[in-house]
Design a protein around this motif. Sequence first.
Motif, mmCIF file in Angstrom:
data_model
loop_
_atom_site.group_PDB
_atom_site.id
_atom_site.type_symbol
_atom_site.label_atom_id
_atom_site.label_comp_id
_atom_site.label_asym_id
_atom_site.label_seq_id
_atom_site.Cartn_x
_atom_site.Cartn_y
_atom_site.Cartn_z
ATOM 1 N N LEU A 123 0.870 -1.243 0.034
ATOM 2 C CA LEU A 123 -0.039 0.163 0.059
ATOM 3 C C LEU A 123 0.756 1.236 0.080
ATOM 4 O O LEU A 123 1.968 1.370 0.855
ATOM 5 C CB LEU A 123 -1.094 -0.023 1.266
ATOM 6 C CG LEU A 123 -2.246 -0.823 1.155
ATOM 7 C CD1 LEU A 123 -1.836 -2.409 1.285
ATOM 8 C CD2 LEU A 123 -3.229 -0.445 2.359
ATOM 9 N N ALA A 140 -7.240 -0.713 3.214
ATOM 10 C CA ALA A 140 -6.573 -0.409 4.435
ATOM 11 C C ALA A 140 -6.186 -1.774 5.029
ATOM 12 O O ALA A 140 -6.618 -3.006 4.620
ATOM 13 C CB ALA A 140 -7.326 0.256 5.191
ATOM 14 N N GLN A 164 -3.226 5.697 -0.569
ATOM 15 C CA GLN A 164 -4.497 4.904 -0.914
ATOM 16 C C GLN A 164 -4.521 4.059 -2.466
ATOM 17 O O GLN A 164 -5.326 3.944 -2.891
ATOM 18 C CB GLN A 164 -5.782 5.624 -0.785
ATOM 19 C CG GLN A 164 -6.032 6.312 0.502
ATOM 20 C CD GLN A 164 -6.204 5.271 1.500
ATOM 21 O OE1 GLN A 164 -5.290 5.159 2.501
ATOM 22 N NE2 GLN A 164 -7.122 4.243 1.184
ATOM 23 N N ARG A 165 -3.409 3.743 -2.669
ATOM 24 C CA ARG A 165 -2.958 2.623 -3.831
ATOM 25 C C ARG A 165 -2.441 1.603 -3.376
ATOM 26 O O ARG A 165 -1.643 1.559 -2.440
ATOM 27 C CB ARG A 165 -2.192 3.553 -4.710
ATOM 28 C CG ARG A 165 -2.569 5.086 -5.167
ATOM 29 C CD ARG A 165 -1.395 5.715 -6.033
ATOM 30 N NE ARG A 165 -1.881 7.188 -5.935
ATOM 31 C CZ ARG A 165 -2.583 7.818 -7.067
ATOM 32 N NH1 ARG A 165 -2.946 7.151 -8.081
ATOM 33 N NH2 ARG A 165 -2.592 9.089 -7.039
ATOM 34 N N GLN A 166 -2.779 0.556 -4.246
ATOM 35 C CA GLN A 166 -2.076 -0.727 -3.807
ATOM 36 C C GLN A 166 -1.800 -1.644 -5.074
ATOM 37 O O GLN A 166 -2.296 -1.475 -6.284
ATOM 38 C CB GLN A 166 -3.252 -1.712 -3.121
ATOM 39 C CG GLN A 166 -4.498 -2.313 -3.609
ATOM 40 C CD GLN A 166 -5.352 -3.001 -2.757
ATOM 41 O OE1 GLN A 166 -4.837 -3.355 -1.593
ATOM 42 N NE2 GLN A 166 -6.462 -3.301 -3.547
ATOM 43 N N ALA A 196 -11.974 -3.829 2.639
ATOM 44 C CA ALA A 196 -12.436 -2.690 1.629
ATOM 45 C C ALA A 196 -13.927 -2.648 1.388
ATOM 46 O O ALA A 196 -14.350 -1.436 1.201
ATOM 47 C CB ALA A 196 -11.495 -3.040 0.551
ATOM 48 N N GLU A 231 -6.532 5.572 -7.041
ATOM 49 C CA GLU A 231 -6.495 5.832 -5.678
ATOM 50 C C GLU A 231 -7.987 4.819 -5.204
ATOM 51 O O GLU A 231 -8.865 4.658 -6.206
ATOM 52 C CB GLU A 231 -6.794 6.935 -5.200
ATOM 53 C CG GLU A 231 -5.370 7.786 -5.192
ATOM 54 C CD GLU A 231 -5.496 9.096 -4.494
ATOM 55 O OE1 GLU A 231 -6.633 9.339 -4.038
ATOM 56 O OE2 GLU A 231 -4.290 9.716 -4.390
ATOM 57 N N ASP A 232 -7.979 4.283 -3.876
ATOM 58 C CA ASP A 232 -9.083 3.501 -3.573
ATOM 59 C C ASP A 232 -9.166 4.066 -2.201
ATOM 60 O O ASP A 232 -8.060 3.691 -1.368
ATOM 61 C CB ASP A 232 -9.027 2.056 -3.568
ATOM 62 C CG ASP A 232 -10.378 1.144 -3.218
ATOM 63 O OD1 ASP A 232 -11.177 1.969 -2.352
ATOM 64 O OD2 ASP A 232 -10.442 0.148 -3.641
ATOM 65 N N ALA A 233 -10.254 4.973 -1.858
ATOM 66 C CA ALA A 233 -10.247 5.362 -0.403
ATOM 67 C C ALA A 233 -10.394 4.413 0.608
ATOM 68 O O ALA A 233 -10.392 4.742 1.795
ATOM 69 C CB ALA A 233 -11.659 6.318 -0.222
ATOM 70 N N HIS A 234 -10.875 3.093 0.220
ATOM 71 C CA HIS A 234 -11.397 1.980 1.309
ATOM 72 C C HIS A 234 -10.307 1.042 1.408
ATOM 73 O O HIS A 234 -10.494 0.150 2.329
ATOM 74 C CB HIS A 234 -12.600 1.435 0.545
ATOM 75 C CG HIS A 234 -13.712 2.375 0.427
ATOM 76 N ND1 HIS A 234 -14.288 3.289 1.635
ATOM 77 C CD2 HIS A 234 -14.247 2.919 -0.802
ATOM 78 C CE1 HIS A 234 -15.198 4.098 0.869
ATOM 79 N NE2 HIS A 234 -15.168 3.835 -0.188
#
Length: 448
Positions: free
Chosen positions: A59, A98, A62-64, A322, A93-96
């Motif tokens: 990560l 984590a 907010q990118r993976q 996510a 980007e993906d805000a969710h």
Amino acid sequence: MTNALDQLTQQLLDAARKAGADGADALAVDGTSVSIDVLHGKLEHAERSEGIDIGLRVLVGQRQACVSASDISVQTIETMAERAVAMAREAPEDAHIALACPDMLARDWDLAALELQDPTPEPDPADLERDAAEAEAAALAVKGVSQVSSSSAGYGRHQFHLATSNGFSGGYGRTHRAISTVAITGEGASMERDYSGEMRTFQSDLPSAHEVGTKAGDRTVARAGARKPPTGAFPVLYDERISSSLIGHLLSAVNGAMIARGSSWLRDALGEQVLPNGIDLIEDPHRPRISGSRPFDGEGLATQMRKIIDGGTLTGWTLDIATAGKLGLHSTANASRGTSAPPSPSISNVTLTQGDLSRDDLIKQMGTGLLVTSMIGSTINPTAGDYSRGASGFWVENGKIAYPVNECTIAGNLRDMLRRIIPANDAEAHLSRMVPSLLVEGMTIAGD
């Protein structure tokens, strides 16, 4: 091997940190699989595979990105981490996305209670060949079987280890032993086939090869002379062998990924009745000696029992971190992942409430209709729940099996079908999806 996989995942995390990742998780899988096929009493095919696969998810903000490899050299691990970080920086980007909060991570679990790994030695290939040959011979001994198209025995042992940069590290092993046989009756255009297959976590729990072969033969001979059933609206009884496929459509519809995309026919059904009153659908990831059991999920969260359906009412979705974030909810500890992909929601073991009647009782109750023992192909509309599948089995008249049938289609709408199910009491306790035979009234059958 557990310590070696632990060290591998820590090396991957260290490499990711060095390459500039803000967070990471790593998975290492060591596996051995053996498969033996017999035909006409002789060895036809033998295959053995061994190897270690490693996967890294990084990560960056907010990118993976995910990378995997089957080479565990230091150079490969460093290159993997560098490439993963470079890929993540270019990803959307993906805000969710984590990692789990540290206080959510699984801390204690009892692997011994789950009994996921048989401690007995790996079987010799000659033993597997003997099982496959015995199953074939037993099937051929059933009067009416013309040939056996395949007879196999197999064994597998796999070890998993997951580690995350925020403090989780854990692993477990699995084993399985299996026997399967496919038999044929008749010749030419009149040929019919059926099968029997068994798999267990512990070798001592596996039925005998003779029992597997005989069951395959008996099932096949019962299909001799199959023909199309009449067309019309009739009750359909899903045999225990295939009833879990019907519940599988429900499980797919409550998967958080489907809900987040708005593409599920149950997207607006939370809190509504989706099964008959009094029927529960329970997920239990802690059943001993069951293939779907696991102490923690693919993100390191502790797994737990939950009611997906409570008394017929839908109580919640199947979520990883996510998808839970996208829906404003919390993970249900249902993340699953392989070495080459990020986590996604996935169900483990499920049990459907059984009824009071046997399958034979339901056959009597249905009067005239179709007992389905095998299905091929499917046309499922995931948004509307429209359902159509090719089927074969037995035609029932006056509460008794009259003749075998093939080349027919059964159709309906899943929302309506599931609200009408009547469960039998014949669910198999060794299966991950413990679902009995299910009677569904008023389905459309297309035959003659």
